[in-house]
Design a protein around this motif. Structure first.
Motif, mmCIF file in Angstrom:
data_model
loop_
_atom_site.group_PDB
_atom_site.id
_atom_site.type_symbol
_atom_site.label_atom_id
_atom_site.label_comp_id
_atom_site.label_asym_id
_atom_site.label_seq_id
_atom_site.Cartn_x
_atom_site.Cartn_y
_atom_site.Cartn_z
ATOM 1 N N MET A 171 9.866 77.615 -54.179
ATOM 2 C CA MET A 171 9.655 76.282 -54.756
ATOM 3 C C MET A 171 10.431 76.116 -56.056
ATOM 4 O O MET A 171 10.996 75.052 -56.313
ATOM 5 N N LEU A 172 10.458 77.172 -56.872
ATOM 6 C CA LEU A 172 11.218 77.109 -58.118
ATOM 7 C C LEU A 172 12.710 76.940 -57.828
ATOM 8 O O LEU A 172 13.380 76.114 -58.458
ATOM 9 N N TRP A 224 15.427 75.922 -43.255
ATOM 10 C CA TRP A 224 15.178 76.852 -42.148
ATOM 11 C C TRP A 224 13.768 77.427 -42.234
ATOM 12 O O TRP A 224 13.047 77.462 -41.239
ATOM 13 N N ILE A 225 13.374 77.902 -43.427
ATOM 14 C CA ILE A 225 12.032 78.461 -43.602
ATOM 15 C C ILE A 225 10.974 77.402 -43.315
ATOM 16 O O ILE A 225 9.983 77.672 -42.627
ATOM 17 N N GLY A 226 11.167 76.201 -43.811
ATOM 18 C CA GLY A 226 10.214 75.119 -43.572
ATOM 19 C C GLY A 226 10.065 74.776 -42.103
ATOM 20 O O GLY A 226 8.953 74.535 -41.606
ATOM 21 N N ARG A 227 11.186 74.767 -41.387
ATOM 22 C CA ARG A 227 11.140 74.479 -39.950
ATOM 23 C C ARG A 227 10.410 75.564 -39.175
ATOM 24 O O ARG A 227 9.716 75.288 -38.211
ATOM 25 N N VAL A 228 10.569 76.811 -39.576
ATOM 26 C CA VAL A 228 9.871 77.916 -38.909
ATOM 27 C C VAL A 228 8.383 77.874 -39.246
ATOM 28 O O VAL A 228 7.526 77.992 -38.367
ATOM 29 N N VAL A 229 8.078 77.675 -40.528
ATOM 30 C CA VAL A 229 6.692 77.715 -40.995
ATOM 31 C C VAL A 229 5.874 76.547 -40.441
ATOM 32 O O VAL A 229 4.664 76.664 -40.278
ATOM 33 N N MET A 230 6.528 75.445 -40.125
ATOM 34 C CA MET A 230 5.763 74.289 -39.626
ATOM 35 C C MET A 230 5.020 74.610 -38.318
ATOM 36 O O MET A 230 4.019 73.983 -38.010
ATOM 37 N N TYR A 231 5.479 75.620 -37.613
ATOM 38 C CA TYR A 231 4.775 76.013 -36.395
ATOM 39 C C TYR A 231 3.560 76.886 -36.693
ATOM 40 O O TYR A 231 2.820 77.251 -35.786
ATOM 41 N N GLY A 232 3.355 77.207 -37.953
ATOM 42 C CA GLY A 232 2.169 77.955 -38.363
ATOM 43 C C GLY A 232 0.877 77.213 -38.084
ATOM 44 O O GLY A 232 -0.191 77.827 -37.998
ATOM 45 N N ALA A 285 -3.636 82.117 -43.226
ATOM 46 C CA ALA A 285 -2.585 81.387 -42.504
ATOM 47 C C ALA A 285 -2.351 80.020 -43.137
ATOM 48 O O ALA A 285 -1.205 79.564 -43.242
ATOM 49 N N MET A 286 -3.426 79.381 -43.582
ATOM 50 C CA MET A 286 -3.292 78.073 -44.223
ATOM 51 C C MET A 286 -2.554 78.194 -45.559
ATOM 52 O O MET A 286 -1.720 77.353 -45.886
ATOM 53 N N VAL A 287 -2.854 79.239 -46.316
ATOM 54 C CA VAL A 287 -2.147 79.461 -47.584
ATOM 55 C C VAL A 287 -0.660 79.671 -47.327
ATOM 56 O O VAL A 287 0.184 79.081 -48.006
ATOM 57 N N ALA A 288 -0.325 80.498 -46.352
ATOM 58 C CA ALA A 288 1.083 80.743 -46.023
ATOM 59 C C ALA A 288 1.763 79.453 -45.568
ATOM 60 O O ALA A 288 2.890 79.154 -45.985
ATOM 61 N N TYR A 289 1.087 78.689 -44.743
ATOM 62 C CA TYR A 289 1.615 77.418 -44.236
ATOM 63 C C TYR A 289 1.892 76.453 -45.387
ATOM 64 O O TYR A 289 2.956 75.841 -45.464
ATOM 65 N N TYR A 290 0.946 76.358 -46.281
ATOM 66 C CA TYR A 290 1.044 75.418 -47.400
ATOM 67 C C TYR A 290 2.094 75.860 -48.419
ATOM 68 O O TYR A 290 2.942 75.077 -48.825
ATOM 69 N N ILE A 291 2.040 77.119 -48.824
ATOM 70 C CA ILE A 291 2.922 77.610 -49.878
ATOM 71 C C ILE A 291 4.375 77.711 -49.399
ATOM 72 O O ILE A 291 5.296 77.326 -50.115
ATOM 73 N N LEU A 292 4.585 78.229 -48.202
ATOM 74 C CA LEU A 292 5.953 78.373 -47.707
ATOM 75 C C LEU A 292 6.538 77.036 -47.242
ATOM 76 O O LEU A 292 7.759 76.892 -47.153
ATOM 77 N N GLY A 293 5.688 76.067 -46.949
ATOM 78 C CA GLY A 293 6.163 74.732 -46.587
ATOM 79 C C GLY A 293 6.435 73.853 -47.795
ATOM 80 O O GLY A 293 7.072 72.806 -47.683
ATOM 81 N N MET A 325 2.348 84.283 -51.379
ATOM 82 C CA MET A 325 2.198 83.232 -52.385
ATOM 83 C C MET A 325 3.303 83.312 -53.440
ATOM 84 O O MET A 325 3.886 82.290 -53.813
ATOM 85 N N LEU A 326 3.615 84.507 -53.894
ATOM 86 C CA LEU A 326 4.654 84.670 -54.910
ATOM 87 C C LEU A 326 6.032 84.285 -54.359
ATOM 88 O O LEU A 326 6.804 83.596 -55.032
ATOM 89 N N VAL A 327 6.317 84.693 -53.131
ATOM 90 C CA VAL A 327 7.588 84.317 -52.502
ATOM 91 C C VAL A 327 7.679 82.792 -52.367
ATOM 92 O O VAL A 327 8.715 82.186 -52.664
ATOM 93 N N GLY A 328 6.587 82.164 -51.947
ATOM 94 C CA GLY A 328 6.572 80.704 -51.828
ATOM 95 C C GLY A 328 6.796 80.011 -53.153
ATOM 96 O O GLY A 328 7.525 79.007 -53.233
ATOM 97 N N LEU A 329 6.201 80.535 -54.218
ATOM 98 C CA LEU A 329 6.395 79.944 -55.543
ATOM 99 C C LEU A 329 7.834 80.109 -56.013
ATOM 100 O O LEU A 329 8.412 79.188 -56.600
#
Length: 172
Positions: free
Chosen positions: A147-148, A17-25, A56-64, A140-144
């Motif tokens: 990922m974990l 779900w998060i990945g699908r939302v973030v892809m529109y970033g 925005a690119m960091v959020a897109y990359y890390i959350l994706g 960034m921390l939430v994305g990491l």
């Protein structure tokens, strides 16, 4: 094993779900960069656009990232791997994901320290815009962490595959 299956289902669903939302970033980044071009051409240049596009690119990359792991979009050396049985692939993946889990744990440890410092001292970017850095460090921390959690879910999937369960490699 039921606990593992439930964990995989919850984490996969959340990261999907998060990945699908973030892809529109990508459209957010495009809008920021378009405004940057327009403002430089017709108005005074904006101080915030380049750095905001970077955030925005960091959020897109890390959350994706977790979604990318879930979909199996990571790069693999397929010279030998492609010919192996599903069980051997699962053993190899289970071993290599342990390295990923260790790496992500180290990144989270450093990210937590960096975020704590940023919050404690009100750290700002050294640019002319000078935004606070804690919001992007939090993302960034939430994305990491996501990922974990996804890496642990992948380990669970590999363990279930080793035990003979038929778990698809990627969910479409």
């Amino acid at each position: 094993m039921n606990l593992m299956r439930r964990y995989v289902r919850v984490i996969d669903g959340m990261n999907r779900w998060i990945g699908r939302v973030v892809m529109y970033g990508i459209f957010v980044m495009m809008g920021i960069l378009l405004w940057s071009s327009i403002s430089k051409t017709f108005f005074l240049p904006s101080l915030w656009t380049l750095e905001m596009a970077q955030f925005a690119m960091v959020a897109y990359y890390i959350l994706g990232g977790p979604y990318s792991i879930q979909m199996g979009s990571n790069v693999r050396m397929d010279l030998l791997y492609g010919e192996w049985s599903n069980r051997r692939k699962a053993w190899t993946d289970a071993l290599t994901v342990l390295f990923l889990i260790f790496y992500l744990a180290v990144l989270i440890y450093g990210g937590w320290d960096s975020l704590s410092y940023s919050l404690q001292y009100g750290e700002r970017s050294p640019t002319a815009w000078r935004p606070y850095l804690w919001p992007i460090k939090t993302i960034m921390l939430v994305g990491l962490v996501l990922m974990l959690l996804q890496a642990v879910a992948e380990l669970c999937k590999d363990i279930l595959r080793i035990r003979g369960e038929d778990i698809p490699r990627e969910v479409i």
